[in-house]
Design a protein around this motif. Sequence first.
Motif, PDB file in Angstrom:
ATOM      1  N   THR A 273      14.058  -0.399  -0.064  1.00 18.45           N
ATOM      2  CA  THR A 273      13.888  -1.218  -1.262  1.00 18.45           C
ATOM      3  C   THR A 273      12.454  -1.727  -1.423  1.00 18.45           C
ATOM      4  OG1 THR A 273      14.556  -3.226  -0.068  1.00 18.45           O
ATOM      5  CG2 THR A 273      16.289  -1.975  -1.186  1.00 18.45           C
ATOM      6  N   PHE A 274      11.576  -1.480  -0.454  1.00 22.28           N
ATOM      7  CA  PHE A 274      10.195  -1.954  -0.566  1.00 22.28           C
ATOM      8  C   PHE A 274       9.459  -1.162  -1.655  1.00 22.28           C
ATOM      9  CE2 PHE A 274       9.696   1.621   2.364  1.00 22.28           C
ATOM     10  CZ  PHE A 274       8.530   2.218   1.925  1.00 22.28           C
ATOM     11  N   ALA A 275       8.306  -1.696  -2.065  1.00 24.62           N
ATOM     12  CA  ALA A 275       7.481  -1.040  -3.082  1.00 24.62           C
ATOM     13  C   ALA A 275       6.041  -0.984  -2.579  1.00 24.62           C
ATOM     14  CB  ALA A 275       7.547  -1.783  -4.406  1.00 24.62           C
ATOM     15  N   TYR A 276       5.303   0.002  -3.052  1.00 24.25           N
ATOM     16  CA  TYR A 276       3.883   0.122  -2.720  1.00 24.25           C
ATOM     17  C   TYR A 276       3.074  -0.721  -3.687  1.00 24.25           C
ATOM     18  CZ  TYR A 276       5.282   4.110   0.151  1.00 24.25           C
ATOM     19  OH  TYR A 276       5.871   4.912   1.095  1.00 24.25           O
ATOM     20  N   THR A 277       2.101  -1.448  -3.141  1.00 25.67           N
ATOM     21  CA  THR A 277       1.260  -2.296  -3.987  1.00 25.67           C
ATOM     22  C   THR A 277      -0.026  -1.595  -4.402  1.00 25.67           C
ATOM     23  OG1 THR A 277       0.191  -3.291  -2.045  1.00 25.67           O
ATOM     24  CG2 THR A 277       2.157  -4.388  -2.919  1.00 25.67           C
ATOM     25  N   ARG A 278      -0.247  -0.402  -3.896  1.00 24.28           N
ATOM     26  CA  ARG A 278      -1.375   0.428  -4.312  1.00 24.28           C
ATOM     27  C   ARG A 278      -0.929   1.871  -4.208  1.00 24.28           C
ATOM     28  NH1 ARG A 278      -6.302  -0.294  -0.399  1.00 24.28           N
ATOM     29  NH2 ARG A 278      -6.782   1.814  -1.066  1.00 24.28           N
ATOM     30  N   PRO A 279      -1.479   2.766  -5.042  1.00 24.94           N
ATOM     31  CA  PRO A 279      -1.035   4.166  -5.033  1.00 24.94           C
ATOM     32  C   PRO A 279      -1.246   4.806  -3.666  1.00 24.94           C
ATOM     33  CG  PRO A 279      -2.391   3.705  -6.966  1.00 24.94           C
ATOM     34  CD  PRO A 279      -2.511   2.518  -6.071  1.00 24.94           C
ATOM     35  N   VAL A 280      -0.315   5.654  -3.275  1.00 18.34           N
ATOM     36  CA  VAL A 280      -0.422   6.381  -2.014  1.00 18.34           C
ATOM     37  C   VAL A 280      -0.332   7.878  -2.290  1.00 18.34           C
ATOM     38  CG1 VAL A 280       0.520   4.523  -0.597  1.00 18.34           C
ATOM     39  CG2 VAL A 280       2.068   6.203  -1.596  1.00 18.34           C
ATOM     40  N   ARG A 281      -1.095   8.636  -1.514  1.00 19.96           N
ATOM     41  CA  ARG A 281      -1.031  10.096  -1.607  1.00 19.96           C
ATOM     42  C   ARG A 281      -0.009  10.657  -0.649  1.00 19.96           C
ATOM     43  NH1 ARG A 281      -7.253  10.952  -0.479  1.00 19.96           N
ATOM     44  NH2 ARG A 281      -6.633   9.292   0.959  1.00 19.96           N
ATOM     45  N   GLY A 282       0.219   9.966   0.469  1.00 18.74           N
ATOM     46  CA  GLY A 282       1.163  10.430   1.462  1.00 18.74           C
ATOM     47  C   GLY A 282       1.085   9.565   2.701  1.00 18.74           C
ATOM     48  N   PRO A 283       1.934   9.840   3.694  1.00 19.46           N
ATOM     49  CA  PRO A 283       1.994   9.005   4.901  1.00 19.46           C
ATOM     50  C   PRO A 283       0.747   9.069   5.761  1.00 19.46           C
ATOM     51  CG  PRO A 283       3.370  10.965   5.150  1.00 19.46           C
ATOM     52  CD  PRO A 283       2.935  10.927   3.721  1.00 19.46           C
ATOM     53  N   GLU A 284      -0.149  10.033   5.505  1.00 18.20           N
ATOM     54  CA  GLU A 284      -1.380  10.141   6.283  1.00 18.20           C
ATOM     55  C   GLU A 284      -2.487   9.236   5.749  1.00 18.20           C
ATOM     56  OE1 GLU A 284      -1.995  11.788   8.991  1.00 18.20           O
ATOM     57  OE2 GLU A 284      -0.278  13.126   9.200  1.00 18.20           O
ATOM     58  N   ASP A 285      -2.234   8.518   4.662  1.00 20.06           N
ATOM     59  CA  ASP A 285      -3.268   7.651   4.090  1.00 20.06           C
ATOM     60  C   ASP A 285      -3.796   6.674   5.134  1.00 20.06           C
ATOM     61  OD1 ASP A 285      -2.878   8.928   1.724  1.00 20.06           O
ATOM     62  OD2 ASP A 285      -2.441   7.127   0.555  1.00 20.06           O
ATOM     63  N   LEU A 286      -5.094   6.398   5.068  1.00 21.21           N
ATOM     64  CA  LEU A 286      -5.706   5.472   6.019  1.00 21.21           C
ATOM     65  C   LEU A 286      -5.224   4.042   5.805  1.00 21.21           C
ATOM     66  CD1 LEU A 286      -9.401   6.740   6.183  1.00 21.21           C
ATOM     67  CD2 LEU A 286      -7.581   7.068   7.861  1.00 21.21           C
ATOM     68  N   ILE A 288      -2.083   1.830   3.781  1.00 22.18           N
ATOM     69  CA  ILE A 288      -0.866   1.766   2.980  1.00 22.18           C
ATOM     70  C   ILE A 288      -0.439   0.309   2.900  1.00 22.18           C
ATOM     71  CG2 ILE A 288       1.582   2.385   2.857  1.00 22.18           C
ATOM     72  CD1 ILE A 288       0.877   5.007   4.274  1.00 22.18           C
ATOM     73  N   GLN A 289      -0.215  -0.192   1.692  1.00 20.52           N
ATOM     74  CA  GLN A 289       0.206  -1.569   1.498  1.00 20.52           C
ATOM     75  C   GLN A 289       1.531  -1.614   0.760  1.00 20.52           C
ATOM     76  OE1 GLN A 289      -4.095  -2.876   0.218  1.00 20.52           O
ATOM     77  NE2 GLN A 289      -2.950  -4.752   0.692  1.00 20.52           N
ATOM     78  N   THR A 290       2.416  -2.489   1.223  1.00 20.34           N
ATOM     79  CA  THR A 290       3.757  -2.572   0.652  1.00 20.34           C
ATOM     80  C   THR A 290       4.156  -4.030   0.448  1.00 20.34           C
ATOM     81  OG1 THR A 290       4.862  -2.621   2.822  1.00 20.34           O
ATOM     82  CG2 THR A 290       4.437  -0.454   1.849  1.00 20.34           C
ATOM     83  N   GLU A 291       5.207  -4.198  -0.347  1.00 24.68           N
ATOM     84  CA  GLU A 291       5.799  -5.529  -0.533  1.00 24.68           C
ATOM     85  C   GLU A 291       7.304  -5.377  -0.674  1.00 24.68           C
ATOM     86  OE1 GLU A 291       4.302  -7.298  -4.098  1.00 24.68           O
ATOM     87  OE2 GLU A 291       5.170  -5.763  -5.421  1.00 24.68           O
ATOM     88  N   ASN A 292       8.003  -6.430  -0.282  1.00 24.95           N
ATOM     89  CA  ASN A 292       9.455  -6.467  -0.416  1.00 24.95           C
ATOM     90  C   ASN A 292       9.841  -7.909  -0.744  1.00 24.95           C
ATOM     91  OD1 ASN A 292      12.222  -6.314  -0.263  1.00 24.95           O
ATOM     92  ND2 ASN A 292      12.244  -5.046   1.577  1.00 24.95           N
ATOM     93  N   PRO A 293      10.058  -8.211  -2.022  1.00 26.89           N
ATOM     94  CA  PRO A 293      10.340  -9.598  -2.432  1.00 26.89           C
ATOM     95  C   PRO A 293      11.573 -10.191  -1.762  1.00 26.89           C
ATOM     96  CG  PRO A 293       9.838  -8.204  -4.340  1.00 26.89           C
ATOM     97  CD  PRO A 293      10.000  -7.285  -3.162  1.00 26.89           C
ATOM     98  N   GLU A 294      12.435  -9.337  -1.240  1.00 28.10           N
ATOM     99  CA  GLU A 294      13.652  -9.844  -0.607  1.00 28.10           C
ATOM    100  C   GLU A 294      13.417 -10.330   0.819  1.00 28.10           C
ATOM    101  OE1 GLU A 294      16.597  -6.829  -0.823  1.00 28.10           O
ATOM    102  OE2 GLU A 294      16.581  -6.709  -3.023  1.00 28.10           O
ATOM    103  N   LYS A 295      12.209 -10.084   1.373  1.00 26.53           N
ATOM    104  CA  LYS A 295      11.941 -10.446   2.758  1.00 26.53           C
ATOM    105  C   LYS A 295      10.761 -11.418   2.823  1.00 26.53           C
ATOM    106  CE  LYS A 295      15.202  -7.844   4.161  1.00 26.53           C
ATOM    107  NZ  LYS A 295      15.033  -6.501   4.674  1.00 26.53           N
ATOM    108  N   THR A 296      10.596 -12.036   3.977  1.00 23.85           N
ATOM    109  CA  THR A 296       9.491 -12.965   4.207  1.00 23.85           C
ATOM    110  C   THR A 296       8.606 -12.421   5.324  1.00 23.85           C
ATOM    111  OG1 THR A 296      10.790 -14.230   5.812  1.00 23.85           O
ATOM    112  CG2 THR A 296      10.879 -14.940   3.501  1.00 23.85           C
ATOM    113  N   GLY A 297       7.502 -13.094   5.548  1.00 24.87           N
ATOM    114  CA  GLY A 297       6.606 -12.697   6.629  1.00 24.87           C
ATOM    115  C   GLY A 297       5.621 -11.638   6.182  1.00 24.87           C
TER     116      GLY A 297
END
Length: 467
Positions: A273-286, A288-297
């Motif tokens: 359910t998380f979302a990316y906060t910036r575009p990603v090309r793939g898992p090899e990106d140097l 990767i930033q994400t957010e999940n409003p349902e979680k803390t920390g």
Amino acid sequence: MKLETKANLAMGAFLLACLIPSVGMFLLPEDPPAANQTLAQPPSLTAREGGLNWNALDEVTDYVADHFALRQRLITANSALEAAVLHTSAQDSVVLGKEGWLFYAETVDDYLHTDPLTDRELSGAARTLALASEYAQGQGARLVFTVAPNKASLYSWYLPYVGRPMPVANDIDRLVPLLEAQGVAYADLFAPFREQYQEEERVLYHATDSHWTNRGAALAHDTLIEALGLEGRTAWFTQPGRDVPTHRGDLYEMLYPTGGSLSPDTEFDQPFTFAYTRPVRGPEDLRIQTENPEKTGSLLMFRDSFGNTLYPFLAEDYGQALFSRSMPWQLTLLEETGADTVIVELVERNLDYLVRWAPIFPAPQRGLTGEPPAGEAAARAAAQEDGKLAGFLRLEGAVSGPVDVDSPIYVQLGETLYEASPAGECEEGEHPFTLYVSAGSALDDIRVLYLLDGQVLQAGRTELSQA
């Protein structure tokens, strides 16, 4: 048909076949690089600094070798032939194992214990992590270090006969007690993976890849979450899912770049359910930033390729997360992210990174009473503004001469004493150090201190160069 005519036709056909790879470069579309290959760039007649490029012919040779027509198909055919007939690998970086298993050749030395880190290097690695943990605590975060096991360390019975391991402990088993002594939080991934095989005969690494499966990544996630003491997070390892043939092994691709074999991997029924906060090309990106409003920390994680499948599980657990593949680790990202948790993940075969690359953070200040006597050791240091930490200089150097196995390295600039990370590039017999100090530090009054037989000494001679 005369024998001479047949010979001429055969020779012509042979010459024509030899021309196909080179002439085909101009006629056929080029195959994309396989796995992590980096292909040679087109040659240039002029050098970057101007004038003629005297290496142009060598560059032409390298370019043709990497770009000739049908290259990937010919590599695949040759690898399949050598594997079937000679039972050998056509790629030095890949080892053919039993029952179709493939192993990364670099991990064989770890399995055999033939190229261990020295006691001094392991002590330095533990101290570097302790300093990183101290810095993280100063920023209000806790740091946990973990090591992704080599596939050969978990499933060695699939290796071909490569020799008997030396009857000594491996590097990770020697490092763990040092981490405990230094107060570094360590999450052990070896035990749960071995337990799964011993109890369930469950293999959690791909047979044709150097990495764990999605189910293996889920087990790593659950182990880390338990080590962090987090509650209310999903235990992914036991979640239902289905195995789908979707994974193309990195080792398989090195050997057979145009092969079509896919291995099964788990697709979990529960979606992320998380979302990316910036575009990603793939898992090899140097980065990767994400957010999940349902979680803390907030999480800051430094990872390698094992994090490609691990990071989505952790992104699910935190309101904000930053996953970085930077090397050296930019711990000052804590000031940018305000993260309350730092995870450092490193694969077993790269434990030497801990003594080669010092993390980036301001060096901690220490106190000293009295004037230490001069010792036999000499020191060298180089100062430069590398742009990785604004307003700071990187001081990198080494001590040559006898020091205690567990000796810290201190650098005194004027009246201020700093502790350096015992890591960096050095020559054989030297003891490296790296630290970041304010750009206004008194470099003209530098002394390097160390311990010998428990006594604090200063290097009898310190040479400083500035870039």
